[in-house]
Design a protein around this motif. Structure first.
Motif, short mmCIF file in Angstrom:
data_model
loop_
_atom_site.label_atom_id
_atom_site.label_comp_id
_atom_site.label_asym_id
_atom_site.label_seq_id
_atom_site.Cartn_x
_atom_site.Cartn_y
_atom_site.Cartn_z
N ARG A 201 31.61 -9.48 69.54
CA ARG A 201 31.89 -9.83 70.92
C ARG A 201 30.65 -10.38 71.63
O ARG A 201 30.76 -11.24 72.52
CB ARG A 201 32.40 -8.60 71.69
CG ARG A 201 33.70 -8.04 71.20
CD ARG A 201 34.84 -9.01 71.33
NE ARG A 201 35.02 -9.48 72.70
CZ ARG A 201 35.95 -10.35 73.06
NH1 ARG A 201 36.77 -10.86 72.16
NH2 ARG A 201 36.06 -10.72 74.32
N THR A 202 29.47 -9.91 71.27
CA THR A 202 28.25 -10.26 72.01
C THR A 202 27.34 -11.22 71.25
O THR A 202 26.50 -11.88 71.88
CB THR A 202 27.43 -9.01 72.33
OG1 THR A 202 27.03 -8.37 71.10
CG2 THR A 202 28.25 -8.03 73.15
N THR A 264 33.00 -9.32 77.99
CA THR A 264 32.73 -10.48 77.11
C THR A 264 33.96 -11.34 76.89
O THR A 264 33.99 -12.13 75.94
CB THR A 264 32.20 -9.98 75.76
OG1 THR A 264 33.18 -9.11 75.15
CG2 THR A 264 30.90 -9.21 75.92
N LYS A 265 34.96 -11.22 77.76
CA LYS A 265 36.20 -11.95 77.50
C LYS A 265 36.05 -13.45 77.73
O LYS A 265 36.78 -14.25 77.13
CB LYS A 265 37.32 -11.40 78.38
CG LYS A 265 37.15 -11.66 79.87
CD LYS A 265 38.36 -11.15 80.65
CE LYS A 265 38.24 -11.46 82.14
NZ LYS A 265 39.44 -11.02 82.88
N ASP A 266 35.14 -13.86 78.61
CA ASP A 266 34.98 -15.29 78.93
C ASP A 266 33.85 -15.89 78.10
O ASP A 266 32.94 -16.54 78.62
CB ASP A 266 34.70 -15.48 80.43
CG ASP A 266 35.86 -15.02 81.28
OD1 ASP A 266 37.01 -15.18 80.84
OD2 ASP A 266 35.62 -14.49 82.39
N ARG A 267 33.92 -15.70 76.81
CA ARG A 267 32.90 -16.28 75.93
C ARG A 267 33.17 -17.77 75.76
O ARG A 267 34.30 -18.18 75.53
CB ARG A 267 32.90 -15.60 74.57
CG ARG A 267 32.58 -14.13 74.61
CD ARG A 267 32.56 -13.56 73.21
NE ARG A 267 33.82 -13.82 72.52
CZ ARG A 267 33.98 -13.78 71.21
NH1 ARG A 267 32.95 -13.55 70.43
NH2 ARG A 267 35.15 -14.00 70.65
N THR A 268 32.11 -18.57 75.85
CA THR A 268 32.23 -20.01 75.65
C THR A 268 31.20 -20.45 74.63
O THR A 268 30.01 -20.21 74.80
CB THR A 268 31.98 -20.76 76.97
OG1 THR A 268 32.90 -20.28 77.97
CG2 THR A 268 32.18 -22.26 76.77
N PRO A 269 31.65 -21.07 73.54
CA PRO A 269 30.67 -21.54 72.55
C PRO A 269 29.74 -22.58 73.14
O PRO A 269 30.16 -23.47 73.89
CB PRO A 269 31.55 -22.14 71.45
CG PRO A 269 32.91 -21.55 71.67
CD PRO A 269 33.03 -21.32 73.14
N ILE A 270 28.47 -22.46 72.84
CA ILE A 270 27.49 -23.45 73.27
C ILE A 270 27.62 -24.66 72.36
O ILE A 270 27.50 -24.53 71.13
CB ILE A 270 26.07 -22.89 73.21
CG1 ILE A 270 25.94 -21.69 74.16
CG2 ILE A 270 25.04 -23.96 73.58
CD1 ILE A 270 24.60 -21.00 74.06
N PRO A 271 27.91 -25.86 72.91
CA PRO A 271 28.07 -27.03 72.03
C PRO A 271 26.78 -27.37 71.32
O PRO A 271 25.68 -27.21 71.87
CB PRO A 271 28.50 -28.14 73.00
CG PRO A 271 28.00 -27.69 74.34
CD PRO A 271 28.05 -26.20 74.33
N ALA A 272 26.93 -27.82 70.09
CA ALA A 272 25.76 -28.22 69.32
C ALA A 272 25.15 -29.47 69.93
O ALA A 272 25.86 -30.32 70.47
CB ALA A 272 26.15 -28.48 67.87
N PRO A 273 23.83 -29.61 69.91
CA PRO A 273 23.20 -30.80 70.49
C PRO A 273 23.66 -32.07 69.77
O PRO A 273 23.73 -32.11 68.54
CB PRO A 273 21.70 -30.54 70.29
CG PRO A 273 21.63 -29.54 69.18
CD PRO A 273 22.85 -28.70 69.32
#
Length: 304
Positions: A201-202, A264-273
């Motif tokens: 989750r984290t 941690t429900k609003d997790r958003t993947p960090i886009p790859a550069p």
């Protein structure tokens, strides 16, 4: 999966190497102080040898996994969190979960049919009365285990897009195996699954490190305050106390899991550069046939 196996092999080799080095250091100390050389079995069973070798092994593991970047030591890895997230609340509920896991672990120790190994229990008791042993059990050991199992093995499995629960269970089973105690296998698996879920989750080892440290430290305090109850095989906790405590531990864990999941429900993947993709260079033969382009802008007008 290959990388996860590689991490375990590295951990095993570090244990063997550090164990041999500690053994040589032990004999060297005996030679310096003029103490008679103990036999190999006597040396390996000595509480100071066990405590020092475990502490050194954990420190070398941390150094290797940090230098080789097998584990990400940042707070999160590849995710951002929404407005619901609060680091303070996350750590608070992680500590609450550690208390619930400790109660569950103690109750399981009383009622599971698998007896404790007397030698292992004696070794643990000796380490708890040793300052180096306490440092290894309560702080450095939990950190090293989380670095390997959650920060390296589980992270790698999640990166390879394995099913999250597969990654969680694999890291939990390995967590049970490295304890080398069948009596603790069930509770270690349950604790490992919960910590693996928190890491999922984290994407951070630090909440699981906190759970692990609080659990081990509290367990040491309980064992030192009531050694007869913890190590006496004939002592049995009455069911009128054990059942309510087990129910309380389950409620605590359910509540902590709900709160951590909500945070941690609003997790958003960090886009790859995104990097600019340039066309491949022309071959040499083609470059020879390219005519130079005249500089029309800077070319001076011809005189009439």
């Amino acid at each position: 999966m290959k990388a996860a196996i590689k991490y375990l092999i590295i951990f095993l080799l570090i244990n063997i190497f550090v164990g041999l080095v500690t053994l040589l250091l032990g004999y060297l100390v005996c030679a310096i102080i003029g103490h008679p050389f103990p036999g190999l079995e006597e040396m390996l069973a000595h509480p100071w040898y066990t405590a020092v070798s475990l502490l050194l092994c954990d420190l070398v593991v941390l150094l290797v996994f940090w230098m080789r970047k097998y584990t990400n030591f940042r707070f999160n890895f590849g995710y951002t969190y929404g407005e619901n997230f609060s680091a303070k609340k996350l750590y608070l509920w992680a500590a609450v979960a550690a208390v619930g896991l400790l109660i569950f672990d103690i109750m399981a120790g009383f009622y599971l049919p698998i007896p404790e190994d007397p030698e292992i229990m004696e070794t643990l008791g000796q380490m708890m009365t040793n300052p180096i042993g306490l440092l290894s059990i309560c702080l450095v050991g939990p950190l090293a285990e989380e670095v390997i199992l959650r920060g390296a093995v589980e992270r790698r499995l999640l990166q390879k897009h394995w099913n999250p629960w597969f990654a969680i269970v694999i890291s939990a089973l390995l967590f049970a195996v490295i304890h080398l105690n069948w009596a603790q296998g069930f509770t270690a698996t349950v604790i490992g699954i919960f910590m693996g879920w928190v890491y999922y989750r984290t994407r951070s080892i630090w909440p699981t490190v906190l759970i692990h440290v609080v659990n081990n430290t509290a367990a040491c305090l309980v064992a030192l305050s009531a050694p007869d109850a913890m190590y006496d095989e004939n002592f049995t906790l009455p069911l009128t106390i054990g059942i309510p405590l087990t129910v309380v531990s389950i409620i605590i864990l359910a509540l902590a899991a709900k709160k951590i999941g909500w945070l941690t429900k609003d997790r958003t993947p960090i886009p790859a550069p995104v990097t600019e993709v340039l066309p491949p260079p022309l071959p040499v033969e083609a470059m020879e046939n390219v005519q130079p382009v005249p500089d029309i802008i800077n070319e001076a007008p011809a005189e009439e």
